[in-house]
Write an enzyme that holds these catalytic residues in place. Structure first.
Site, PDB file in Angstrom:
ATOM      1  N   CYS A  32       2.913  -3.359   4.135  1.00  0.00           N
ATOM      2  CA  CYS A  32       2.076  -2.214   4.507  1.00  0.00           C
ATOM      3  C   CYS A  32       2.736  -1.576   5.728  1.00  0.00           C
ATOM      4  CB  CYS A  32       0.622  -2.607   4.748  1.00  0.00           C
ATOM      5  SG  CYS A  32       0.281  -3.651   6.173  1.00  0.00           S
TER       6      CYS A  32
ATOM      7  N   ASP B 131       0.861  -1.177   0.000  1.00  0.00           N
ATOM      8  CA  ASP B 131       0.000   0.000   0.000  1.00  0.00           C
ATOM      9  C   ASP B 131       0.897   1.227   0.000  1.00  0.00           C
ATOM     10  OD1 ASP B 131       0.962   0.229   2.622  1.00  0.00           O
ATOM     11  OD2 ASP B 131      -1.018   0.206   3.552  1.00  0.00           O
TER      12      ASP B 131
ATOM     13  N   HIS C 225       9.561 -24.630   8.275  1.00  0.00           N
ATOM     14  CA  HIS C 225       8.503 -25.396   8.926  1.00  0.00           C
ATOM     15  C   HIS C 225       7.124 -25.207   8.297  1.00  0.00           C
ATOM     16  CE1 HIS C 225      10.824 -25.927  12.974  1.00  0.00           C
ATOM     17  NE2 HIS C 225      11.502 -26.353  11.923  1.00  0.00           N
TER      18      HIS C 225
ATOM     19  N   THR D 253       2.319  -1.980   9.012  1.00  0.00           N
ATOM     20  CA  THR D 253       2.711  -2.971  10.024  1.00  0.00           C
ATOM     21  C   THR D 253       2.942  -4.352   9.432  1.00  0.00           C
ATOM     22  OG1 THR D 253       0.420  -3.601  10.472  1.00  0.00           O
ATOM     23  CG2 THR D 253       1.375  -1.813  11.829  1.00  0.00           C
TER      24      THR D 253
ATOM     25  N   HIS E 142       6.909 -31.636   8.977  1.00  0.00           N
ATOM     26  CA  HIS E 142       6.279 -30.356   8.651  1.00  0.00           C
ATOM     27  C   HIS E 142       5.357 -30.476   7.439  1.00  0.00           C
ATOM     28  CE1 HIS E 142       8.876 -28.761  11.670  1.00  0.00           C
ATOM     29  NE2 HIS E 142       9.934 -29.199  11.010  1.00  0.00           N
TER      30      HIS E 142
END
Length: 148
Positions: A65, A8, A98, A67, A133
């Site tokens: 973005c 963004d 993993h 955060t 995994h």
């Protein structure tokens, strides 16, 4: 390797730096926007990168973005995407080893660019470990199949 990247407005400057960083390393970068610092809605770009990875247009993706939270949630709404929000190299390594994460997310307002580039390098140099995994990643896919 083909890498879809999207951000963004908050992540735009980092996206431009990351594109150059990846291109120097020989990656083919597919820019899904945004293309300026004008305010936009992050879900649009999380979806675009997620669809590029899920469809095979790109091998992996990066979403950015402020955060990294909102855009990673958006990318994870696309079936087949395993977007991991990483704030350090250890998280990036474990996301690949993993979880076989195929999209990396981070926030431009919470990481310095040098830290972000280190996370990116770790994400792309780490391979999926498989083994026990693999069973867990298949369970994630089963959840997607039943709920998306």
């Amino acid at each position: 390797m083909r890498v879809a990247i999207g951000s963004d407005h908050a992540g735009y400057q980092y996206k431009e730096i990351v594109k150059k960083h990846l291109e120097k390393k020989g990656f083919q970068v597919i820019d899904k926007g945004t293309y300026s610092e004008e305010s936009v809605d992050y879900p649009i770009f999380g979806e675009a990168v997620g669809k590029a990875v899920a469809s095979g247009e790109a091998d992996r993706g990066i979403v950015i973005c402020g955060t990294g939270i909102g855009i990673s949630i958006s990318a994870n709404k696309i079936k087949g995407v395993r977007a991991a929000l990483c704030t350090n190299e250890y998280m990036a390594r474990m996301a690949r080893k993993h979880n076989n994460a195929n999209v990396l997310a981070f926030g431009s307002r919470v990481l310095g660019i040098d830290v972000a580039l280190g996370i990116i390098d770790e994400f792309f140099r780490t391979e999926f470990e498989g083994g026990r995994h693999e069973r867990r990643v298949k369970l994630i896919s089963k959840i997607e199949d039943e709920n998306l």
